[in-house]
Design an enzyme around this catalytic site. Structure first.
Site, PDB file in Angstrom:
ATOM      1  N   ASN A 123      -9.875  -0.947 -19.897  1.00 41.99           N
ATOM      2  CA  ASN A 123      -9.388  -1.143 -21.418  1.00 41.99           C
ATOM      3  C   ASN A 123      -9.431  -0.025 -22.037  1.00 41.99           C
ATOM      4  O   ASN A 123      -8.428   0.181 -22.858  1.00 41.99           O
ATOM      5  CB  ASN A 123     -10.522  -1.917 -22.158  1.00 41.99           C
ATOM      6  CG  ASN A 123     -10.026  -2.593 -23.331  1.00 41.99           C
ATOM      7  OD1 ASN A 123      -9.001  -3.033 -23.474  1.00 41.99           O
ATOM      8  ND2 ASN A 123     -10.799  -2.649 -24.529  1.00 41.99           N
ATOM      9  N   THR A 173       6.864   4.658  11.509  1.00 37.11           N
ATOM     10  CA  THR A 173       7.135   3.669  10.728  1.00 37.11           C
ATOM     11  C   THR A 173       8.753   3.309  11.066  1.00 37.11           C
ATOM     12  O   THR A 173       9.802   4.004  11.284  1.00 37.11           O
ATOM     13  CB  THR A 173       7.552   3.869   9.097  1.00 37.11           C
ATOM     14  OG1 THR A 173       6.179   4.460   8.863  1.00 37.11           O
ATOM     15  CG2 THR A 173       7.737   3.131   8.244  1.00 37.11           C
ATOM     16  N   LYS A 175      12.430   2.211  10.871  1.00 39.88           N
ATOM     17  CA  LYS A 175      13.261   2.387  10.086  1.00 39.88           C
ATOM     18  C   LYS A 175      14.838   1.876  10.410  1.00 39.88           C
ATOM     19  O   LYS A 175      15.136   1.791  11.732  1.00 39.88           O
ATOM     20  CB  LYS A 175      13.763   3.836   9.460  1.00 39.88           C
ATOM     21  CG  LYS A 175      12.602   4.525   9.344  1.00 39.88           C
ATOM     22  CD  LYS A 175      12.119   4.335   7.956  1.00 39.88           C
ATOM     23  CE  LYS A 175      10.864   5.285   7.330  1.00 39.88           C
ATOM     24  NZ  LYS A 175      10.437   4.741   5.921  1.00 39.88           N
ATOM     25  N   LYS A 201       4.930   0.887  12.788  1.00 41.06           N
ATOM     26  CA  LYS A 201       4.382   0.351  11.592  1.00 41.06           C
ATOM     27  C   LYS A 201       5.588  -0.620  10.823  1.00 41.06           C
ATOM     28  O   LYS A 201       6.490   0.110  10.709  1.00 41.06           O
ATOM     29  CB  LYS A 201       3.927   1.426  10.657  1.00 41.06           C
ATOM     30  CG  LYS A 201       3.721   0.972   9.325  1.00 41.06           C
ATOM     31  CD  LYS A 201       3.429   2.447   8.637  1.00 41.06           C
ATOM     32  CE  LYS A 201       3.117   1.999   7.018  1.00 41.06           C
ATOM     33  NZ  LYS A 201       4.231   1.880   6.259  1.00 41.06           N
ATOM     34  N   ASP A 203       7.031  -1.189   7.429  1.00 39.10           N
ATOM     35  CA  ASP A 203       7.012  -0.417   5.728  1.00 39.10           C
ATOM     36  C   ASP A 203       6.632  -1.176   5.095  1.00 39.10           C
ATOM     37  O   ASP A 203       6.217  -2.537   4.965  1.00 39.10           O
ATOM     38  CB  ASP A 203       8.459  -0.115   5.533  1.00 39.10           C
ATOM     39  CG  ASP A 203       8.513   1.656   4.930  1.00 39.10           C
ATOM     40  OD1 ASP A 203       7.310   1.863   4.378  1.00 39.10           O
ATOM     41  OD2 ASP A 203       9.330   2.170   5.414  1.00 39.10           O
ATOM     42  N   GLU A 204       5.905  -0.562   3.864  1.00 37.62           N
ATOM     43  CA  GLU A 204       5.238  -1.115   2.707  1.00 37.62           C
ATOM     44  C   GLU A 204       5.686  -2.719   2.319  1.00 37.62           C
ATOM     45  O   GLU A 204       5.206  -3.510   1.871  1.00 37.62           O
ATOM     46  CB  GLU A 204       4.629  -0.486   1.643  1.00 37.62           C
ATOM     47  CG  GLU A 204       5.690  -0.071   0.784  1.00 37.62           C
ATOM     48  CD  GLU A 204       6.594   1.379   1.488  1.00 37.62           C
ATOM     49  OE1 GLU A 204       7.551   1.860   0.738  1.00 37.62           O
ATOM     50  OE2 GLU A 204       6.317   1.613   2.586  1.00 37.62           O
ATOM     51  N   HIS A 294      -1.662   0.555   3.257  1.00 36.64           N
ATOM     52  CA  HIS A 294      -0.745   1.346   2.910  1.00 36.64           C
ATOM     53  C   HIS A 294      -1.038   1.539   1.134  1.00 36.64           C
ATOM     54  O   HIS A 294      -1.479   0.528   0.615  1.00 36.64           O
ATOM     55  CB  HIS A 294       0.515   0.753   2.921  1.00 36.64           C
ATOM     56  CG  HIS A 294       1.801   1.900   2.668  1.00 36.64           C
ATOM     57  ND1 HIS A 294       2.120   2.125   1.295  1.00 36.64           N
ATOM     58  CD2 HIS A 294       2.497   2.373   3.432  1.00 36.64           C
ATOM     59  CE1 HIS A 294       3.395   2.918   1.340  1.00 36.64           C
ATOM     60  NE2 HIS A 294       3.487   3.191   2.835  1.00 36.64           N
ATOM     61  N   ARG A 295      -0.823   2.592   0.473  1.00 32.83           N
ATOM     62  CA  ARG A 295      -0.981   3.129  -0.965  1.00 32.83           C
ATOM     63  C   ARG A 295       0.192   2.762  -1.766  1.00 32.83           C
ATOM     64  O   ARG A 295       0.367   3.250  -2.810  1.00 32.83           O
ATOM     65  CB  ARG A 295      -1.687   4.161  -1.031  1.00 32.83           C
ATOM     66  CG  ARG A 295      -0.773   5.467  -0.483  1.00 32.83           C
ATOM     67  CD  ARG A 295      -1.543   6.909  -0.872  1.00 32.83           C
ATOM     68  NE  ARG A 295      -0.497   7.761  -0.510  1.00 32.83           N
ATOM     69  CZ  ARG A 295      -0.704   9.288  -0.706  1.00 32.83           C
ATOM     70  NH1 ARG A 295      -2.043   9.495  -1.280  1.00 32.83           N
ATOM     71  NH2 ARG A 295      -0.021  10.072  -0.414  1.00 32.83           N
ATOM     72  N   HIS A 327      -2.892   5.739   4.180  1.00 34.79           N
ATOM     73  CA  HIS A 327      -2.355   7.045   3.884  1.00 34.79           C
ATOM     74  C   HIS A 327      -2.747   7.814   2.922  1.00 34.79           C
ATOM     75  O   HIS A 327      -3.351   7.747   1.926  1.00 34.79           O
ATOM     76  CB  HIS A 327      -0.685   6.471   3.376  1.00 34.79           C
ATOM     77  CG  HIS A 327       0.103   5.757   4.395  1.00 34.79           C
ATOM     78  ND1 HIS A 327       1.308   6.200   4.864  1.00 34.79           N
ATOM     79  CD2 HIS A 327      -0.100   4.360   4.794  1.00 34.79           C
ATOM     80  CE1 HIS A 327       1.825   5.095   5.731  1.00 34.79           C
ATOM     81  NE2 HIS A 327       0.707   4.029   5.875  1.00 34.79           N
ATOM     82  N   SER A 379       1.783  10.898   6.591  1.00 29.63           N
ATOM     83  CA  SER A 379       3.385  10.497   6.844  1.00 29.63           C
ATOM     84  C   SER A 379       4.085  10.894   5.633  1.00 29.63           C
ATOM     85  O   SER A 379       3.604  11.113   4.746  1.00 29.63           O
ATOM     86  CB  SER A 379       3.265   9.022   7.021  1.00 29.63           C
ATOM     87  OG  SER A 379       3.002   8.375   5.783  1.00 29.63           O
TER      88      SER A 379
END
EC number: 4.1.1.39
Length: 473
Positions: A123, A173, A175, A201, A203-204, A294-295, A327, A379
């Site tokens: 808050n 990752t 792709k 991996k 991806d997020e 993953h962040r 990560h 990464s």
């Protein structure tokens, strides 16, 4: 400030507004071993003294409100209130202060990162007396840490599960992150694992979209894992993203991954939320699954220097909530971080005990007692030329994750994986022989190119790649 008025119906109660610093600024306070300590970077509004601003933060993130209330007399404020116990100016910054606040442990629910953050940052960040506010660090006392399970397994257990020691782990990752069919996605996973990587991996933002539903992806990736394992004799894994719209759906996906026999699943812990993350971490420990974190969304919270939360706080929260990997930036590549600051929170993820060191951004000594460690994942825009620096900076207990640096190889996915594995093995061997990776890194990679045409081709492609953008803020 409006005047305080004594009511006829009370003795000792005065209605009205009073300055926060009269109650919540206590420079004489000696912190307890059980207190949660917070370091806030406070930028007060013009005319607001730092003592009042720091006290306001302590009040609004603990027991205070904007006015005196009757029910203050029904509890012990001295027992439950937060206290701003020290203030220091930020060197080189105008009107910025580090305000240290101590919170009694009884303010927090056991084993709940959600409740801890709701109290401390839920808050106060919208408070009008402040121009900006940033939570720089937290000291979590052992008494509170022991109420958390933490990472499902930890670093040593993961190495034992994978039977891999003495080097960083390699990942990739897949792709493009969106648009592939499940079968083509599984093909890319197989090629990378077959070429020598330990992990691939999701991806997020790969969840369960129309072009590739989660169940199809899980099945084709499991097939790829088992085929690569059979051909290489090494244990392999793919971070199957279990993140979903509900906790029930998330657990359903994790259950299916366990039934397939794969070693690891994945979660986006900030967008998914700490309650969901802790739930998944508990499931993973009980069922033998590793958990990659993953962040995604972290920069929304931590990028501004004077407002939000530093990533070291998010990293500590993740270690409490649970995750075996997270990560953590690269120091090199497209998502760079300051080296000493990055290594500061990398140590907070991995080590059992970390000393206070302001040069590395560590405001408090942190004792994790027996909580397992988390493996940092490097990464973002890295390739084979970065391998010596990454090996030196992150050490063995890390995952080095090359997405475009694997799949962008001119000969294909498997040769890209071969190039990364050869580069890593060359760097580890050179380090073990006593060579200086920082000084001889390029030479070590060039020497390895003589024995690996895949590495030579990768070195030629990425020899000129740099990520240099002028800072605009």
């Amino acid at each position: 400030m409006s005047p305080q008025t004594e009511t006829k119906a009370s003795v000792g109660f005065k209605a009205g507004v009073k300055e926060y610093k009269l109650t919540y600024y206590t420079p004489e306070y000696e912190t307890k071993d059980t207190d949660i300590l917070a370091a806030f970077r406070v930028t007060p509004q013009p005319g607001v003294p730092p003592e009042e601003a720091g006290a306001a933060v302590a009040a609004e993130s603990s027991t205070g409100t904007w006015t005196t209330v009757w029910t203050d007399g029904l509890t012990s404020l001295d027992r439950y209130k937060g206290r701003c116990y020290h203030i220091e100016p930020v060197l080189g910054e105008k009107d910025q202060y580090i305000c240290y606040v101590a919170y009694p442990l009884d303010l927090f629910e056991e084993g709940s990162v959600t409740n801890m953050f709701t109290s401390i940052v839920g808050n106060v960040f919208g408070f009008k007396a402040l121009r900006a506010l940033r939570l720089e660090d937290l000291r979590i006392p052992p008494a509170y840490i022991k109420t958390f399970q933490g990472p499902p397994h930890g670093i040593q257990v993961e190495r034992d599960k994978l039977n891999k020691y003495g080097r960083p782990l390699l990942g990739c990752t897949i792709k493009p992150k969106l648009g592939l069919s499940a079968k083509n996605y599984g093909r890319a996973v197989y090629e990378c694992l077959r070429g020598g990587l330990d992990f691939t991996k999701d991806d997020e933002n790969v969840n369960s979209q129309p072009f590739m539903r989660w169940r199809d992806r899980f099945l084709f990736c499991a097939e790829a894992i088992y085929k690569a394992q059979a051909e290489t004799g090494e244990i392999k894994g793919h971070y199957l993203n279990a993140t979903a719209g509900t906790c029930e759906e998330m657990i359903k996906r994790a259950v299916f991954a366990r039934e397939l026999g794969v070693p690891i699943v994945m979660h986006d812990y900030l967008t998914g939320g700490f309650t969901a993350n802790t739930t998944l971490a508990h499931y993973c420990r009980d069922n033998g699954l590793l958990l990659h974190i993953h962040r995604a969304m972290h920069a929304v919270i931590d990028r501004q220097k004077n407002h939000g939360m530093h990533f070291r706080v998010l990293a500590k929260a993740l270690r409490l909530s649970g995750g075996d990997h997270i990560h953590a930036g690269t120091v090199v590549g497209k998502l760079e971080g300051e080296r000493e600051i990055t290594l500061g929170f990398v140590d907070l993820l991995r080590d059992d005990f970390v000393e206070k060191d302001r040069s590395r951004g560590i405001y408090f000594t942190q004792d994790w007692v027996s909580l397992p460690g988390v493996i940092p994942v490097a990464s973002g825009g890295i390739h084979v030329w970065h391998m010596p620096a990454l090996t030196e900076i992150f050490g063995d207990d890390s995952v080095l994750q090359f997405g475009g640096g694997t799949l962008g190889h001119p000969w294909g996915n498997a040769p890209g994986a071969v190039a990364n594995r050869v580069a890593l093995e060359a760097c580890v061997q050179a380090r073990n022989e006593g060579r200086d990776l920082a000084a001889e890194g390029n030479t070590i990679i060039r020497e390895a190119c003589k024995w690996s045409p895949e590495l030579a081709a990768a070195c030629e492609v990425w020899k000129e790649i740099k990520f240099e953008f002028p800072a605009m803020d």
